[in-house]
Structure formats: C-alpha cells, structure tokens
Design a protein around this motif. Sequence first.
Motif, PDB file in Angstrom:
ATOM      1  N   VAL A 264       0.842  -1.197   0.000  1.00 34.61           N
ATOM      2  CA  VAL A 264       0.000   0.000   0.000  1.00 34.61           C
ATOM      3  C   VAL A 264       0.881   1.252   0.000  1.00 34.61           C
ATOM      4  N   SER A 265       2.042   1.148   0.647  1.00 31.72           N
ATOM      5  CA  SER A 265       2.963   2.284   0.760  1.00 31.72           C
ATOM      6  C   SER A 265       3.740   2.552  -0.523  1.00 31.72           C
ATOM      7  N   GLY A 266       3.642   1.660  -1.496  1.00 33.43           N
ATOM      8  CA  GLY A 266       4.333   1.891  -2.758  1.00 33.43           C
ATOM      9  C   GLY A 266       5.674   1.182  -2.884  1.00 33.43           C
ATOM     10  N   PHE A 267       6.062   0.378  -1.867  1.00 29.11           N
ATOM     11  CA  PHE A 267       7.283  -0.425  -1.986  1.00 29.11           C
ATOM     12  C   PHE A 267       6.891  -1.704  -2.742  1.00 29.11           C
ATOM     13  N   ASP A 268       7.034  -1.681  -4.043  1.00 31.52           N
ATOM     14  CA  ASP A 268       6.390  -2.730  -4.836  1.00 31.52           C
ATOM     15  C   ASP A 268       7.127  -4.054  -4.826  1.00 31.52           C
ATOM     16  N   ARG A 269       8.342  -4.111  -4.297  1.00 33.91           N
ATOM     17  CA  ARG A 269       9.046  -5.387  -4.169  1.00 33.91           C
ATOM     18  C   ARG A 269       9.809  -5.397  -2.852  1.00 33.91           C
ATOM     19  N   TYR A 270       9.309  -6.175  -1.907  1.00 37.77           N
ATOM     20  CA  TYR A 270       9.880  -6.234  -0.557  1.00 37.77           C
ATOM     21  C   TYR A 270      10.360  -7.649  -0.266  1.00 37.77           C
ATOM     22  N   PHE A 271      11.444  -7.752   0.507  1.00 37.08           N
ATOM     23  CA  PHE A 271      11.808  -9.048   1.076  1.00 37.08           C
ATOM     24  C   PHE A 271      12.469  -8.837   2.423  1.00 37.08           C
TER      25      PHE A 271
ATOM     26  N   CYS B 168       8.530 -12.408   1.240  1.00 38.00           N
ATOM     27  CA  CYS B 168       8.558 -11.595   0.024  1.00 38.00           C
ATOM     28  C   CYS B 168       7.152 -11.150  -0.360  1.00 38.00           C
ATOM     29  N   GLU B 169       7.050  -9.968  -0.948  1.00 41.34           N
ATOM     30  CA  GLU B 169       5.771  -9.460  -1.450  1.00 41.34           C
ATOM     31  C   GLU B 169       6.035  -8.582  -2.674  1.00 41.34           C
ATOM     32  N   MET B 170       5.080  -8.619  -3.609  1.00 41.20           N
ATOM     33  CA  MET B 170       5.198  -7.853  -4.854  1.00 41.20           C
ATOM     34  C   MET B 170       3.853  -7.203  -5.171  1.00 41.20           C
ATOM     35  N   ALA B 171       3.893  -6.014  -5.756  1.00 42.20           N
ATOM     36  CA  ALA B 171       2.676  -5.325  -6.173  1.00 42.20           C
ATOM     37  C   ALA B 171       2.577  -5.318  -7.692  1.00 42.20           C
ATOM     38  N   PHE B 172       1.351  -5.110  -8.177  1.00 46.26           N
ATOM     39  CA  PHE B 172       1.060  -5.064  -9.610  1.00 46.26           C
ATOM     40  C   PHE B 172       1.500  -6.351 -10.304  1.00 46.26           C
ATOM     41  N   ILE B 173       1.125  -7.472  -9.709  1.00 43.20           N
ATOM     42  CA  ILE B 173       1.511  -8.776 -10.257  1.00 43.20           C
ATOM     43  C   ILE B 173       0.323  -9.720 -10.210  1.00 43.20           C
ATOM     44  N   GLU B 174       0.458 -10.834 -10.904  1.00 43.64           N
ATOM     45  CA  GLU B 174      -0.486 -11.931 -10.829  1.00 43.64           C
ATOM     46  C   GLU B 174       0.269 -13.185 -10.410  1.00 43.64           C
ATOM     47  N   GLN B 175      -0.454 -14.283 -10.240  1.00 46.65           N
ATOM     48  CA  GLN B 175       0.162 -15.509  -9.733  1.00 46.65           C
ATOM     49  C   GLN B 175       1.360 -15.932 -10.576  1.00 46.65           C
ATOM     50  N   GLU B 176       1.231 -15.840 -11.883  1.00 43.87           N
ATOM     51  CA  GLU B 176       2.313 -16.290 -12.761  1.00 43.87           C
ATOM     52  C   GLU B 176       3.609 -15.529 -12.513  1.00 43.87           C
TER      53      GLU B 176
END
Length: 583
Positions: free
Chosen positions: A205-212, A236-244
């Motif tokens: 939500v904060s805009g950190f689109d790739r965290y680990f 790990c978490e990612m934004a603007f992604i799908e399962q693939e």
Amino acid sequence: MHRTHTCGELTIKNLGEEVLLSGWVQKSRDLGGTTFIDVRDRYGLTQLVVNTDDEATLRAKVKDLGREFVIKVKGTVLERSNKNPKIPTGEIEIKVSDLEILNEAKLPPFMIEDETDGGDELRMKYRYLDLRRNPVRNNLILRHKMAQEIRKYLDAQDFLEVETPVLIKSTPEGARDFVVPSRMNPGEFYALPQSPQTFKQLLMVSGFDRYFQIVKCFRDEDLRADRQPEFTQIDCEMAFIEQEDVLNIFEGLTRHMFKTVKGLEFENFPRMQYADAMKYYGSDKPDIRFEMKFVELNNVVKGQGFGVFDNAELVVGINAKGAASYTRKQIDELTDFVKRPQIGATGLIYMRHNDDGSLKSSVDKFYNEEQLQKWSAAFNTAPGDLVLILAGATDKVRKQLNELRLEMGNRLGLRDKNQFAPLWVIDFPLLEWDEETGRYHAMHHPFTSPKPEDIDLLDSKPGEVRANAYDLVINGTEIGGGSIRIHDKKLQSTMFKHLGFTEEEAQKQFGFLLEAFEYGAPPHGGIAFGFDRLVSIFAGLDSIRDVIAFPKNNSGRDVMIDSPSTIDDKQKKELFIETTVEQ
C-alpha cells in the motif's frame, strides 16, 4: 599477533616460511622423542611436530596439553613425509619452535569429531562444543552462503530489504502466539509475529512494490523435526503482479540457489493441482522423486462380498514395484506400520504378482484369478510387483496411504537425499471446515484471494472456492507458500464474514489494514520460504535443528541456557502479572 595464517590454508607452496597459528588441540600423539599435535580452527586442521628431545621447554608444555586446549604456536613449514590427501594441509606440517597455552580446557563431555559419541540432548546442552564439529559448522557455512545468494538474487530483481516490527498485535487466526507483557501499558500484551503478513501488505500500500526480508518468526505449536518455536522465513511481497509473476520470480530464485550452491540445473518446475495431489499422492506436498501413484479401485473390487471393500467410501492402493519378494514377516511389519495410532488404518490388503506370472492376494477367498487380473490391469503390474491396498473414509485413507507410500519409498531406496524434485502445488481450497468450531477457517490466512471465477460461490458453496494460492514443494517437504492477496476492502470484509468474524471483531483485529485499503491498495501477492527447511534439504538433513546455531529441543527448551525459566516477583510486579500453574 595471534596468527599469520589459519589452520586450513598452508600448503606445499609455503615451504620454509615461518608462521604463527592459533587454534584448538584436536589430538596429541607422543611417539617418544617426537610429539605430533593436530591444531584446529574454523578453517581446517594442521599437523604440528615437536622434537621433545631437543626442546626441554617445549617438552614440558607439550606434556600438559589436553584436548581442546587453546594454543598459539610459532614454527616453520616443512614437507610431510607421511602425507594425508584427505585434508588441504595434508602435504605439510609445522616444526614448532615456540608454543604458548592461551587457555586450558576441561575434558569435553563428548568427542569433538565428525562422528561423535554425544547424544542429541548432551550436544544441545553443550552446543558451543557441538558447533566446533565439522558437520555442524559446515551446515552454518552453507546457511550463510545461501542467505548471501538469496540477497544477491532478490537485489538483482529490484527487491528492497525492509525490517518489520517484532512486537506486534495478537491475532486469533493460525497457530498460538507467543505474547509479551507491556510494562508501560498494564494488562496489555504484544505478540511475536508468526509472519510479517500484514506489514508486508502495508508496504505494498505504501508503494514499496518489491519487498523481502530474511526474518525471524514465532509460533507456539507442537514441535517436530522440521519445526522450531522460532524459525526463519524468506518473506517476500510484490505489487502489480499476478500468480504467474510470483511463480516465475521464485522459481528463478530456487533455480539460482540450486545452481550456485549445489551446481544443479533444472528445467521448468512441474505444476500440480491440489486436487490431483490429494487424489494421486494423498498429500498436498507430494514427494515426486518416485512414482507409486495411488490407484482407486472402487469400480474394480466392490460387489464381491468382501465387507472391508464393499463398505468403504474409498478403496485405493499403490504398486510397490519389485517388492513381491517381501516375506510374510515384512508384510506383517507393513501392516503394523499402518495400524500405528499416528496412522490409524485397520488393516492392509496385498496382492503379489509372482515371477511366474501368477497372482496371489491376501483375500483369495473373495477374489479369484480372473478378478485379480483386473487388479493387475488397474495397477499395470509386472512379475515381481507387490500391490498394497487400504480402504476407508476418503480423506483418512488417502493420508494413511501417503504414509505407506513414503515408507515404501524409504524401504526401496527411492528417496535419495542427493536427488531433488521441485514441484508447484496450486489451486488450494480457500476454506476448510473445522468440526470442533463448526465454521470455516482459512486454509492459508484470511488475506488470501479467491480465484476471480469462484468469488460467486462464496455465499452458496464456500467449500468449493479455490484460492489464488501456491506452495513450492521439494522432496515431499513444503519449502514455501504464498498467495495473491485480497486488496479490495469489500471482498476482505466478505472473507472475514465467512471466517466467522463479526464486523466489530474484524475491525478490532484488522481495522488498520482495512482502513489502509481505502487509500489505494494495489493488486499484490507474495510468498514465504521456510529458510531453515530449505537449508536442511540442501544439507541432506531430516531435521532443521542442525542448521540452526542454537536450536530448542522438542519441548521448546534451550537446555544450554535453561530457557524458558521463571522470573522473580519483582519483575512480575513491574509487569502487573501473576502466575498460577496448575499441576
């Protein structure tokens, strides 16, 4: 200066050099006039030679040396006449000119050798000594290398390492929390995180689109070989992604680890539906290093007057190829195995496909040769095969046969620790029914998104809704699991309702997350790998304890520092708590 070199680096190239070494005495051998000493540090072992006839001062010092004494020596590198090709320093030895005892040592309670005489509890009590042993130290070196490679790979994929809090809010879902009383807030408690789940979603939500984060997590649950009360996740978490996207990135991470750490390369990992995993293996984490898939027999065996089969919800079996030579004693052992309380089967039916082509079963009274031919066809048996069959309630019998399949895999040598079989298991159920509480629980966690095409089933057939969830399995062990998350407040509220939360309860527990979603939450998802499990599989170990520096035992105790322990009355008073222990 205590050393110019380590005990693992001197070679024939260093002949004639004067060096300083420091380390622990592995062993000392007095051959009368000459004493050989093996000195050890983290890097290896070097042989020292002392001429005790010529050096009276050294003779007295060497005489007093015991195992694990810490020493510092000065000497000259010589070529060994009796070389040892098993160690890197095996071509040289050090002719000692001076020796200093830096610290004496008591006789260790067990042998500090690769093959020790110390039992598990004794080694855990003296873990600082156990860590001097090569196998344990090498496990921690492997762990270090793997952590470095993980960071290297994720950094190259634009992930940011962000630390999240350790003192958080207790939530009712999942395992029991470890709780910490707050002195400054009397009567209130923090919880230690079972995972950083809500925080990593807030980072999206904060805009950190790739965290680990390689992070400590805590769960107060019953322990076993692959569980500890505190453990480490690659979170790990990612934004603007799908399962693939998630599967591709983290399959890439796993391949990177295999290539850089083990020197192994893999094609695309196979994928298996959860429903197929349960149908053919009886497990959501199947070991696919070997076949032995389940064969369902309801249409083949029912209606012949054999009540065990006729009254069963499911009759299912496996073909243990090459095991027809099993003796009656061995089959009795297998029967006893499935009857154990942990497994709970009531019996075991078998059929041999003999070398002469004949078929023989333990229920020949009910099934003739012609009918056994149908069994043979269903299992595609060949001479030398042994068919093992269980019957009962579908879910129970599948779990029982899974245990038998793994046991046969072990007995037939099909579960080689040097062979690796990664697998994605996908499309888990979103919810599972709990008989005790009389309601649905999240199979993963409350923030897992349902498959978009199944959302309409939430109200009418919640048990049939599939989750946008996935697990990475290696050799029958779940290494990682994750999902695409719910990022819509309305859908998240619906999910809480199906999990039995009132609006007030959901707001109390997760109001901060629901409110965050109102400020523009992106589509997001992630995964968490069990780092301890991953290291143990790479190390070829069954237990994660030996890849953790200071583990707890099966009772959750650290027997080395005697923890957990009581606290004194003054501390309790400061924390506004009282303890009552019922016997």
